[in-house]
Design an enzyme around this catalytic site. Structure first.
Site, short mmCIF file in Angstrom:
data_model
loop_
_atom_site.label_atom_id
_atom_site.label_comp_id
_atom_site.label_asym_id
_atom_site.label_seq_id
_atom_site.Cartn_x
_atom_site.Cartn_y
_atom_site.Cartn_z
N ASN A 128 60.76 91.07 12.90
CA ASN A 128 61.16 92.25 12.14
C ASN A 128 60.04 92.74 11.22
OD1 ASN A 128 63.58 92.63 13.30
ND2 ASN A 128 64.84 91.98 11.58
N LEU A 158 55.99 103.72 17.09
CA LEU A 158 54.88 104.50 16.55
C LEU A 158 55.34 105.92 16.26
CD1 LEU A 158 51.66 103.50 18.58
CD2 LEU A 158 52.26 102.93 16.22
N ALA A 190 56.26 108.51 13.58
CA ALA A 190 56.20 108.74 12.13
C ALA A 190 57.47 109.46 11.69
CB ALA A 190 54.98 109.58 11.80
N GLY A 191 57.87 109.26 10.46
CA GLY A 191 59.08 109.94 10.01
C GLY A 191 59.49 109.57 8.60
N CYS A 223 68.54 95.41 8.48
CA CYS A 223 67.60 94.30 8.78
C CYS A 223 66.21 94.44 8.18
CB CYS A 223 67.50 94.12 10.29
SG CYS A 223 69.03 93.52 11.01
P1 NAD Z 1 78.17 92.69 9.13
O1 NAD Z 1 78.25 92.80 7.65
O2 NAD Z 1 78.35 93.89 9.98
O3 NAD Z 1 79.22 91.61 9.64
C1 NAD Z 1 79.49 90.37 9.04
C2 NAD Z 1 80.97 90.14 9.15
O4 NAD Z 1 81.29 88.81 8.79
C3 NAD Z 1 81.80 91.03 8.20
O5 NAD Z 1 82.73 91.76 8.96
C4 NAD Z 1 82.50 90.03 7.25
O6 NAD Z 1 83.77 90.45 6.87
C5 NAD Z 1 82.54 88.80 8.13
N1 NAD Z 1 82.66 87.52 7.43
C6 NAD Z 1 81.93 87.07 6.39
N2 NAD Z 1 82.28 85.81 6.08
C7 NAD Z 1 83.26 85.46 6.94
C8 NAD Z 1 84.03 84.27 7.15
N3 NAD Z 1 83.83 83.19 6.41
N4 NAD Z 1 84.96 84.29 8.12
C9 NAD Z 1 85.14 85.37 8.90
N5 NAD Z 1 84.44 86.51 8.76
C10 NAD Z 1 83.51 86.55 7.80
O7 NAD Z 1 76.76 92.01 9.43
P2 NAD Z 1 75.87 92.17 10.74
O8 NAD Z 1 75.12 93.44 10.69
O9 NAD Z 1 76.68 91.84 11.93
O10 NAD Z 1 74.81 91.01 10.50
C11 NAD Z 1 75.16 89.65 10.57
C12 NAD Z 1 73.90 88.82 10.51
O11 NAD Z 1 73.09 89.10 11.63
C13 NAD Z 1 73.03 89.09 9.29
O12 NAD Z 1 72.41 87.89 8.91
C14 NAD Z 1 72.01 90.08 9.80
O13 NAD Z 1 70.80 90.01 9.06
C15 NAD Z 1 71.81 89.57 11.22
N6 NAD Z 1 71.35 90.58 12.17
C16 NAD Z 1 71.88 91.84 12.14
C17 NAD Z 1 71.47 92.78 13.08
C18 NAD Z 1 72.02 94.19 13.05
O14 NAD Z 1 71.44 95.05 13.72
N7 NAD Z 1 73.08 94.47 12.33
C19 NAD Z 1 70.54 92.43 14.07
C20 NAD Z 1 70.05 91.13 14.08
C21 NAD Z 1 70.47 90.21 13.13
#
Ligand code: NAD
Length: 452
Positions: free
Chosen positions: A229, A271, A273-274, A281
């Protein structure tokens, strides 16, 4: 396999739905009642192409609950995909990950074995912390369950989440115990071997080759996610930095990006620009990486510079508007696009939302449009006076400027002449270099792009 996913957000839900599609028996645990209600009705709480269709299609292998203790005991694999929000000091907060681990392990059946997978993006060393939580809970309960721990970072892009899950570039597994690796190899086998029948709406990309499984130690797996990232964020910030100079010297950054991107060592992607990068993330993960490094008294000047460049991108757009309108106060400015990128309703750290805040703070009357993100943006901007308008042509009526902030494909079909004709001042700031400058000018706009 029987799979339980903790957290049904962008990552957990997509992963769960894809695994159910591949034939696994999946239960998603979600503690947010509103999201759970929707899931129980077969609806997706997030906007992601094809997701709701597959939720319905896979209903016999996919269920949802708020209660982990009901579904963890019979599972083979438990995947933690909860959020890791940014703390004030930049670090990623692993509170929810550890809480989820505690809940999960509390439900393990003594004597059974489980593979526990951390998919959330977590700081280096979190795998050790989770291992500690696992050991502690098991010993407190006198539980003899065997737990094989793995780090399995996620690389999906919102807007293309199912595509990236079914056709990933690679799958990374960090584990000390080979049994964890083997469990994940089995889980992902249909993806690793590409043996599944693609969903009708998501054909296998032409020329796509089965992805490699990268097996490594947990710390390296955690680092791979952050480094990936950070690299992408740096790449975008680099072209944004060059775009600023293109503006000064009269070069066109889209030509420059094409010219350098064809060099196979550089590559043409990331690449554009914006308005800068956003989302859940890049901002959080680059901040976490910098914070992690500082714990070791080490600096990451390149990553820090990428963040700095990114922070000024929205200000540069404000300056363009100021120049074109001779001041912003009292001007009516329409913003096209609110989500942090197209094809998602996610507005977390959205540059469009940040831009709107800057404009309102400077006294502009802001109108905003987005194909799907208005409800979330309305909530996020509730303290500000912003008019959310469902129709871009209505938004343009009597406006002094339009800003294209998120490059939704459907904006390509806007009739630029019609938009320009109903505005008070036909100024178009194309903060994503999305439109053709010639076409916009022919339509009557005073067109301003980024670095062109
Ligand atoms: P999000 O906030 O959309 O989803 C997390 C979910 O977990 C929420 O709905 C929340 O209510 C639930 N939750 C939290 N604690 C809980 C528990 N104990 N029991 C049941 N549910 C619970 O987050 P996301 O975007 O899906 O990201 C999740 C992880 O993945 C993060 O660490 C993020 O950095 C990583 N990540 C995200 C992306 C992306 O594009 N969104 C891509 C790669 C990695």
């Amino acid at each position: 396999m029987k799979v339980t996913i903790i957290g049904c957000g962008y990552v957990g839900l997509t992963t769960g739905v894809a695994l159910a599609y591949l034939g696994h028996q999946v239960t998603g645990v979600e503690k947010d009642q509103d999201k759970l209600e929707l899931l129980l009705q077969g609806k997706s709480p997030i906007h992601e192409q094809g997701l709701e269709k597959l939720i319905k299609e896979c209903a016999s292998r996919l269920s949802f609950t708020a209660d982990a203790s009901l579904v963890v005991p019979p599972a083979d694999i438990i995947i933690i995909a909860v959020g890791t929000p940014q703390k004030e000091n930049g670090e990623a907060d692993t509170y929810y990950v550890e809480e989820a681990a505690r809940e999960v392990v509390s439900s393990f059946v003594s004597g059974r074995s489980y593979t526990l997978v951390v998919k959330s993006t977590v700081p280096i060393g979190s795998n050790r912390r989770v291992a500690y939580v696992v050991e502690k809970v098991l010993s407190e309960r006198g539980n003899s369950a065997q737990v094989y721990l793995a780090s399995n970072p996620e690389f999906l892009r919102e807007g293309l989440a199912l595509r990236d899950t079914l056709y990933p570039d690679r799958i990374v597994v960090g584990a000390k115990d080979s049994r964890a690796v083997e469990a994940l190899r089995l889980l992902y086998r249909p993806i690793l071997e590409q043996t599944f029948e693609p969903p009708t709406f998501l054909p296998r990309p032409e020329g796509y080759m089965p992805p490699p499984l990268i097996t490594t130690d947990p710390t390296s797996a955690e680092m791979i996610k952050y480094a990936a990232n950070a690299f992408l964020a740096v790449k975008i910030s680099f072209i944004n930095e060059i775009a600023g100079l293109c503006d000064k010297v009269g070069a066109d950054v889209t030509e420059v990006a094409r010219g350098i991107g064809l060099d196979s060592r550089i590559g043409s992607r990331f690449l554009s620009a914006g308005l800068g990068w956003g989302g859940s993330c890049f901002p959080k993960d680059t901040a976490a990486l910098v914070a992690m490094a500082s714990e070791f008294n080490y600096s990451l000047p390149i990553v820090e510079a990428a963040r700095e460049v990114n922070a000024r991108q929205q200000l540069l757009i404000v300056e363009k508007l100021q120049g074109a309108l001779k001041g912003i106060r009292g001007q009516v400015i329409g913003v096209l696009g609110l989500s942090f990128k197209p094809n998602t309703d996610d507005i977390r750290e959205s540059p469009a939302v940040k831009l709107i805040r800057l404009l309102v703070e400077r006294g502009a009357h802001v109108r905003a449009h987005d194909p799907v993100a208005i409800p979330k943006a309305r909530q996020a901007l509730s303290s500000m006076e912003v008019d959310f308008i469902e129709n871009p042509y209505k938004m343009a009526e009597g406006a002094d400027a339009l800003v294209l902030a998120t490059e939704w494909e459907e904006y390509r079909f806007l009739n630029l002449r019609e938009l320009a004709e109903c505005m008070r001042e036909p100024v178009l700031v194309d903060a994503r270099n999305f439109f053709s400058p010639e076409e916009a000018r022919q339509a009557g706009f005073n067109y301003l792009g980024v670095g062109r």
